[in-house]
Design a protein around this motif. Sequence first.
Motif, PDB file in Angstrom:
ATOM      1  N   THR A   8       0.819  -1.204   0.000  1.00  0.00           N
ATOM      2  CA  THR A   8       0.000   0.000   0.000  1.00  0.00           C
ATOM      3  C   THR A   8       0.860   1.263   0.000  1.00  0.00           C
ATOM      4  O   THR A   8       2.032   1.222   0.354  1.00  0.00           O
ATOM      5  N   THR A  24      -3.305   1.766  -8.624  1.00  0.00           N
ATOM      6  CA  THR A  24      -4.459   1.540  -9.499  1.00  0.00           C
ATOM      7  C   THR A  24      -4.371   0.175 -10.180  1.00  0.00           C
ATOM      8  O   THR A  24      -3.294  -0.399 -10.329  1.00  0.00           O
ATOM      9  N   TYR A  73      -7.161  -4.822  -4.667  1.00  0.00           N
ATOM     10  CA  TYR A  73      -8.465  -4.530  -4.074  1.00  0.00           C
ATOM     11  C   TYR A  73      -8.423  -3.143  -3.451  1.00  0.00           C
ATOM     12  O   TYR A  73      -7.601  -2.872  -2.572  1.00  0.00           O
ATOM     13  N   GLN A  74      -9.279  -2.272  -3.919  1.00  0.00           N
ATOM     14  CA  GLN A  74      -9.439  -0.919  -3.395  1.00  0.00           C
ATOM     15  C   GLN A  74      -8.110  -0.176  -3.217  1.00  0.00           C
ATOM     16  O   GLN A  74      -7.831   0.392  -2.164  1.00  0.00           O
TER      17      GLN A  74
END
Length: 104
Positions: A8, A24, A73-74
């Motif tokens: 992240t 992304t 994911y997200q």
Amino acid sequence: MSQRYRITRVMQETAEGGSAPAITLEECRRYFAAQPDFMYTPVFTVKGETTMSIEGDFFLWSFGDKPIPFRHYQGDLYVSGTNEAVIPRMMQVASDLHADIMEG
């Protein structure tokens, strides 16, 4: 029980003091397309006593006889640390994407 890791940028800030952009799906597609040991799939199937298919955006790392899924994911990538061999590869992916690794 296996450990799950999150790649992240949530802990990073831009030079202007804002939040760093999320990872992304398009960025992942470009990055993993250039990695010969990864392939994309929109469904990951787990086989055992029963078979289960999970829909999502998965980048499968070919390691031995079992693919190891990196799931987008997200705005983050998630991967299981069940196999110790995934740790150095995960660290390389995070470094290449200018991201950090968190547990969970």
